[in-house]
Motif scaffolding. Sequence first.
Motif, PDB file in Angstrom:
ATOM      1  N   MET A   1       0.837  -1.206   0.000  1.00 11.28           N
ATOM      2  CA  MET A   1       0.000   0.000   0.000  1.00 11.28           C
ATOM      3  C   MET A   1       0.869   1.252   0.000  1.00 11.28           C
ATOM      4  SD  MET A   1      -3.255  -0.630   2.519  1.00 11.28           S
ATOM      5  CE  MET A   1      -3.613   1.111   2.436  1.00 11.28           C
ATOM      6  N   LYS A   2       1.924   1.249   0.803  1.00 14.25           N
ATOM      7  CA  LYS A   2       2.798   2.411   0.857  1.00 14.25           C
ATOM      8  C   LYS A   2       3.493   2.649  -0.473  1.00 14.25           C
ATOM      9  CE  LYS A   2       3.751   2.356   5.822  1.00 14.25           C
ATOM     10  NZ  LYS A   2       4.795   2.196   6.879  1.00 14.25           N
ATOM     11  N   ALA A   3       3.851   1.547  -1.139  1.00 16.99           N
ATOM     12  CA  ALA A   3       4.495   1.676  -2.457  1.00 16.99           C
ATOM     13  C   ALA A   3       3.534   2.298  -3.464  1.00 16.99           C
ATOM     14  CB  ALA A   3       4.968   0.298  -2.936  1.00 16.99           C
ATOM     15  N   ILE A   4       2.266   1.868  -3.425  1.00 15.17           N
ATOM     16  CA  ILE A   4       1.256   2.435  -4.330  1.00 15.17           C
ATOM     17  C   ILE A   4       1.037   3.909  -4.026  1.00 15.17           C
ATOM     18  CG2 ILE A   4      -1.201   2.377  -4.935  1.00 15.17           C
ATOM     19  CD1 ILE A   4      -1.101  -0.674  -4.561  1.00 15.17           C
ATOM     20  N   GLN A   5       0.951   4.245  -2.768  1.00 20.01           N
ATOM     21  CA  GLN A   5       0.735   5.639  -2.383  1.00 20.01           C
ATOM     22  C   GLN A   5       1.887   6.523  -2.813  1.00 20.01           C
ATOM     23  OE1 GLN A   5       0.173   5.077   1.807  1.00 20.01           O
ATOM     24  NE2 GLN A   5      -2.047   4.679   1.635  1.00 20.01           N
ATOM     25  N   GLU A   6       3.117   5.979  -2.736  1.00 25.27           N
ATOM     26  CA  GLU A   6       4.281   6.754  -3.165  1.00 25.27           C
ATOM     27  C   GLU A   6       4.312   6.905  -4.686  1.00 25.27           C
ATOM     28  OE1 GLU A   6       7.583   9.060  -2.779  1.00 25.27           O
ATOM     29  OE2 GLU A   6       6.316   8.280  -1.173  1.00 25.27           O
ATOM     30  N   ARG A   7       3.947   5.808  -5.388  1.00 24.70           N
ATOM     31  CA  ARG A   7       3.991   5.820  -6.844  1.00 24.70           C
ATOM     32  C   ARG A   7       2.958   6.765  -7.445  1.00 24.70           C
ATOM     33  NH1 ARG A   7       2.919   0.162  -9.023  1.00 24.70           N
ATOM     34  NH2 ARG A   7       4.674  -0.222  -7.620  1.00 24.70           N
ATOM     35  N   TYR A   8       1.768   6.806  -6.829  1.00 26.21           N
ATOM     36  CA  TYR A   8       0.678   7.623  -7.390  1.00 26.21           C
ATOM     37  C   TYR A   8       0.319   8.786  -6.459  1.00 26.21           C
ATOM     38  CZ  TYR A   8       0.065   3.487 -10.339  1.00 26.21           C
ATOM     39  OH  TYR A   8       0.265   2.450 -11.211  1.00 26.21           O
ATOM     40  N   LYS A   9       1.318   9.378  -5.818  1.00 24.72           N
ATOM     41  CA  LYS A   9       1.035  10.443  -4.863  1.00 24.72           C
ATOM     42  C   LYS A   9       0.456  11.690  -5.508  1.00 24.72           C
ATOM     43  CE  LYS A   9       5.848  12.033  -4.906  1.00 24.72           C
ATOM     44  NZ  LYS A   9       7.056  12.276  -4.069  1.00 24.72           N
ATOM     45  N   ASP A  10       0.670  11.832  -6.821  1.00 26.00           N
ATOM     46  CA  ASP A  10       0.128  13.006  -7.513  1.00 26.00           C
ATOM     47  C   ASP A  10      -1.177  12.704  -8.238  1.00 26.00           C
ATOM     48  OD1 ASP A  10       2.291  14.551  -6.706  1.00 26.00           O
ATOM     49  OD2 ASP A  10       3.515  13.857  -8.403  1.00 26.00           O
ATOM     50  N   ASP A  11      -1.649  11.451  -8.161  1.00 29.64           N
ATOM     51  CA  ASP A  11      -2.894  11.069  -8.848  1.00 29.64           C
ATOM     52  C   ASP A  11      -3.746  10.262  -7.847  1.00 29.64           C
ATOM     53  OD1 ASP A  11      -4.943  10.244 -10.481  1.00 29.64           O
ATOM     54  OD2 ASP A  11      -3.657   9.488 -12.098  1.00 29.64           O
ATOM     55  N   LYS A  12      -4.539  10.986  -7.071  1.00 26.49           N
ATOM     56  CA  LYS A  12      -5.321  10.348  -6.005  1.00 26.49           C
ATOM     57  C   LYS A  12      -6.337   9.348  -6.540  1.00 26.49           C
ATOM     58  CE  LYS A  12      -3.326  12.553  -2.676  1.00 26.49           C
ATOM     59  NZ  LYS A  12      -2.443  11.825  -1.734  1.00 26.49           N
ATOM     60  N   GLN A  13      -6.940   9.647  -7.676  1.00 27.77           N
ATOM     61  CA  GLN A  13      -7.949   8.742  -8.232  1.00 27.77           C
ATOM     62  C   GLN A  13      -7.311   7.421  -8.635  1.00 27.77           C
ATOM     63  OE1 GLN A  13     -10.214  10.406 -11.446  1.00 27.77           O
ATOM     64  NE2 GLN A  13     -11.456   8.571 -11.726  1.00 27.77           N
ATOM     65  N   GLN A  14      -6.173   7.488  -9.339  1.00 33.84           N
ATOM     66  CA  GLN A  14      -5.477   6.271  -9.722  1.00 33.84           C
ATOM     67  C   GLN A  14      -4.986   5.515  -8.491  1.00 33.84           C
ATOM     68  OE1 GLN A  14      -5.268   5.049 -12.778  1.00 33.84           O
ATOM     69  NE2 GLN A  14      -4.099   3.257 -12.113  1.00 33.84           N
ATOM     70  N   GLN A  15      -4.550   6.283  -7.476  1.00 33.03           N
ATOM     71  CA  GLN A  15      -4.078   5.660  -6.233  1.00 33.03           C
ATOM     72  C   GLN A  15      -5.176   4.816  -5.593  1.00 33.03           C
ATOM     73  OE1 GLN A  15      -3.448   7.540  -1.998  1.00 33.03           O
ATOM     74  NE2 GLN A  15      -1.712   8.140  -3.285  1.00 33.03           N
ATOM     75  N   GLN A  16      -6.394   5.370  -5.518  1.00 38.60           N
ATOM     76  CA  GLN A  16      -7.504   4.639  -4.917  1.00 38.60           C
ATOM     77  C   GLN A  16      -7.855   3.391  -5.732  1.00 38.60           C
ATOM     78  OE1 GLN A  16      -9.066   5.067  -1.981  1.00 38.60           O
ATOM     79  NE2 GLN A  16      -7.491   6.636  -1.593  1.00 38.60           N
ATOM     80  N   GLN A  17      -7.804   3.500  -7.046  1.00 35.72           N
ATOM     81  CA  GLN A  17      -8.108   2.348  -7.899  1.00 35.72           C
ATOM     82  C   GLN A  17      -7.097   1.219  -7.688  1.00 35.72           C
ATOM     83  OE1 GLN A  17      -8.235   3.936 -11.877  1.00 35.72           O
ATOM     84  NE2 GLN A  17     -10.261   4.881 -11.606  1.00 35.72           N
ATOM     85  N   GLU A  18      -5.824   1.582  -7.585  1.00 41.20           N
ATOM     86  CA  GLU A  18      -4.785   0.578  -7.384  1.00 41.20           C
ATOM     87  C   GLU A  18      -4.895  -0.084  -6.002  1.00 41.20           C
ATOM     88  OE1 GLU A  18      -2.561  -0.592  -9.533  1.00 41.20           O
ATOM     89  OE2 GLU A  18      -3.428   0.676 -11.091  1.00 41.20           O
TER      90      GLU A  18
ATOM     91  N   LEU B   1      -5.524  -3.931  -5.125  1.00 40.81           N
ATOM     92  CA  LEU B   1      -4.676  -4.685  -4.205  1.00 40.81           C
ATOM     93  C   LEU B   1      -5.517  -5.451  -3.183  1.00 40.81           C
ATOM     94  CD1 LEU B   1      -1.857  -5.330  -2.994  1.00 40.81           C
ATOM     95  CD2 LEU B   1      -2.097  -3.234  -1.646  1.00 40.81           C
ATOM     96  N   TYR B   2      -6.538  -4.783  -2.637  1.00 39.61           N
ATOM     97  CA  TYR B   2      -7.435  -5.452  -1.679  1.00 39.61           C
ATOM     98  C   TYR B   2      -8.060  -6.694  -2.309  1.00 39.61           C
ATOM     99  CZ  TYR B   2      -7.292  -1.345   1.403  1.00 39.61           C
ATOM    100  OH  TYR B   2      -6.898  -0.345   2.241  1.00 39.61           O
ATOM    101  N   LYS B   3      -8.456  -6.559  -3.571  1.00 34.65           N
ATOM    102  CA  LYS B   3      -9.121  -7.669  -4.256  1.00 34.65           C
ATOM    103  C   LYS B   3      -8.154  -8.820  -4.503  1.00 34.65           C
ATOM    104  CE  LYS B   3     -12.169  -8.589  -8.181  1.00 34.65           C
ATOM    105  NZ  LYS B   3     -12.816  -7.998  -9.390  1.00 34.65           N
ATOM    106  N   GLU B   4      -6.917  -8.485  -4.906  1.00 34.68           N
ATOM    107  CA  GLU B   4      -5.929  -9.527  -5.191  1.00 34.68           C
ATOM    108  C   GLU B   4      -5.506 -10.255  -3.910  1.00 34.68           C
ATOM    109  OE1 GLU B   4      -2.818  -7.398  -7.086  1.00 34.68           O
ATOM    110  OE2 GLU B   4      -3.805  -7.342  -9.062  1.00 34.68           O
ATOM    111  N   GLU B   5      -5.350  -9.495  -2.828  1.00 29.78           N
ATOM    112  CA  GLU B   5      -4.899 -10.086  -1.571  1.00 29.78           C
ATOM    113  C   GLU B   5      -6.049 -10.636  -0.723  1.00 29.78           C
ATOM    114  OE1 GLU B   5      -1.814 -10.547  -0.760  1.00 29.78           O
ATOM    115  OE2 GLU B   5      -0.909  -9.424  -2.415  1.00 29.78           O
ATOM    116  N   LYS B   6      -7.288 -10.419  -1.194  1.00 30.58           N
ATOM    117  CA  LYS B   6      -8.496 -10.900  -0.504  1.00 30.58           C
ATOM    118  C   LYS B   6      -8.597 -10.374   0.937  1.00 30.58           C
ATOM    119  CE  LYS B   6      -8.798 -15.111  -3.276  1.00 30.58           C
ATOM    120  NZ  LYS B   6      -8.850 -16.596  -3.274  1.00 30.58           N
ATOM    121  N   VAL B   7      -8.423  -9.056   1.060  1.00 28.06           N
ATOM    122  CA  VAL B   7      -8.590  -8.415   2.363  1.00 28.06           C
ATOM    123  C   VAL B   7      -9.677  -7.354   2.244  1.00 28.06           C
ATOM    124  CG1 VAL B   7      -6.221  -8.825   3.089  1.00 28.06           C
ATOM    125  CG2 VAL B   7      -6.781  -6.701   1.893  1.00 28.06           C
TER     126      VAL B   7
END
Length: 593
Positions: free
Chosen positions: A403-420, A424-430
Motif C-alpha cells: 500500500m505504501k508503495a502504491i501511495q508513493e507511486r501515485y502520490k500526484d494522482d489520487k484517483q489512480q491511487q484509490q483504484q490501485e 490490491l485489496y481484491k488480489e490479496e483478498k482483504v
Amino acid sequence: MDNQRNLLLAVALSGLLIIGWDFAMRTFYPEAALSSPAEQVEPAAQASAGGAPGTTTVAADLPEGAAAPAGPVDMSEALADPNRVVIDTPKLAGSINLVGAQIDDIVLKDYRQSVEKDSGPVRLFAPARTEDQYFAQFGFITGGEYMPSNAVWQASGDKLTPDTPVTLTRSGDDGLTYSIALSIDEDYMISATQSVANASEAAAIIQPFTLIDRTDKNASPDEFIVHSGPIGVFDGALQDGNNYEELTEIGRDVPAGNTDWLGFTDRYWLSALIPGEGATKEVGFRALDNGLFRSGVFYQAQTIPAGGSLTQSTRLFAGAKNSIVLDKYEDSGITYFGKAISWGWFEFIEKPFLWLLRTLNGLVGNFGVAIILLTVIVRGLMFPIAQKQFASMAGMKAVQPKMKAIQERYKDDKQQQQQEIMKLYKEEKVNPLAGCLPILIQIPIFFALYKVLMLAIEMRHEPFLYIRDLSGPDPATILNLFGYLPFEVPGFLGIGVLAVLLGVTMWLTFKLNPSAMDPMQQQIFNLMPWILMFVMAPFAAGLLIYWVTSNILTLAQQKYLYSKHPALKAQAEKEKAEMAKKKADEDKAKGKA
C-alpha cells in the motif's frame, strides 16, 4: 517540552473530569448510589388502620390548581385506626383506608428496605399527607361535585386476599348507592369494579374516576438509561418522555389516543392504572402543588335514570418491576406492559441475557458468580468474531508495504491511487472494513449486558464475597482502609477494590495491544484506565464485576490471538519502533535548534 506540557494538560483535564463527574452526579442525581428512596421509609405495620374521618384529604376534590391542606400526618397515626381493610397476598401486605376508599398502605413482602435483614419490607404506598404519600383512589363525581374525601365506606369483609374479594359500599341521602368491588391476584394486580345504583325518582349524572397521587420526594433518580416518572402506553406506543421536573414545567400532560395503561415508574417499582371498557373524558398526568403528581383516568359522565345503574371497571398494578410478572400481564392483554422496564432499543438482546442470568443464578445460587459465568459465555460466543477481526488486521498489516508503495507511486494522482489500492485489496483478498464490523456487532451486545445489570431487580440486595448488595457501589473503599478508619470517604475518592481492578486490567489490555500510536495518543491511553477507575467507582458492584471479568477475558483472548498471528504483533512492534525513532529524531532536531 511540548509533550510534557500536553501530559500536564491531560492530567489537569482528567482531574476536572473526575471532580465534575462527581459534582454532576451529586447535583442532578443526589441518590444515584442508592436504591430507590422508597426503600428507606421506616417500616410500618403491614396491615394496620387509617386515621379518623377528616385526617386525610385527597387532592381529587380540590379546585383546579388548589393546594392540598397544610400539615403533615405521622405515618404511625395514619395507620393506627382499625377502620381499615387488611390486604394480604403472597407478595403484598397493607390495608385499604375506608375514609375516602383509598388504597394507601402497600408494602412488598419479597423486598427489604435495605440490606439489613430486619429493615422491613419496601413500602410502596403511604397515606395522604404523610412524608412519603403515594396512594390510589377509586371515586365518583356526582352532579359535577367530587364525593367528599372524608366519606366513610362500609366493607363487606375485613381482609382482601386472592381468595376473599371485598366490596366497599356507601349510600347517600339522594338515593344513590355507590359500591367498589375489589379483588386481588397472587402478584400485584388489584381489580376494581365501580358501580352506582340510582334508587331515587330523578336521574343522576355520575362520572367515575380513578387516580394515583404521589410525591416525588421518594422517587428514584431519572437517569439516561433508567426512566423515573410518568409512563404509559397510548395507542400502542410507549410514552415516557417527561420526568417530574419536566411535568412540573408543563403542568399537565394528556397524551392523545386510546389509553392502554399509565402510571409512575421508579427504577424497581411501578404503579399503573389499566382502564376498562368505557369512554374516557381525560386520561393523563398532572403536576399538583408541593411536589405532588397525579396520573388519572376520568371516564365520561353518564346519566343514570331513576332505577338505573352504572358499572365501570379499572385495574391497579402496584408492585415490583419483575420482568416475568410484567410479561405475564402483557401476555394477558395489557399492551407493552413489559416495557415499564426501560429496556430501550436492545430489548431483543437484553431479555435473553436476563433469562440466562436468572438460569445461571438458579444453578450456582449466587448472582455474582452468575454475572461472571454470563460474561464468560458471552465472550465465548463473541470469540469467533474476534478471531475474524484479528485475521483481518493481520491481512491489512501484511499488505501495508505494498500500500505504501502504491501511495508513493501515485502520490500526484489520487484517483489512480484509490483504484490501485482497491485492486490490491481484491488480489490479496482483504477487506478494510472487516476489522470494524466485529466491533460494531459487539457494541449493542455489551451495552445490552450493561443495561440488564442496571435494570435487573434480581441483582438488588444480592451478596457476593464481601459485597452485601451488587446493585450498590463497592463498599470496600481503600482510602479509609475498607471502613476500619472512622471517616467517610468523599464521593469521587471512594475507590473500591473492584474499581482498582478495573483500572489495572484495562491498563494491561492497553499495554498488551502493540498498536503504534503517537506520543500524545499514548499518554491519553495511559491515563484513560485510571480516569475510568474514578468515574466507574460509584457504579453498581455487579457492573464492575462484569467489566473486570470482561477485561481479564480480553487479556487472555489477546494473548491467544497474538500467538496465532505473530506477524501482526511483529509488524506493530516494528511500527512502534519506527515511531519512537522518528520522535527521537524530532526531539534531537528541536534540541539543536
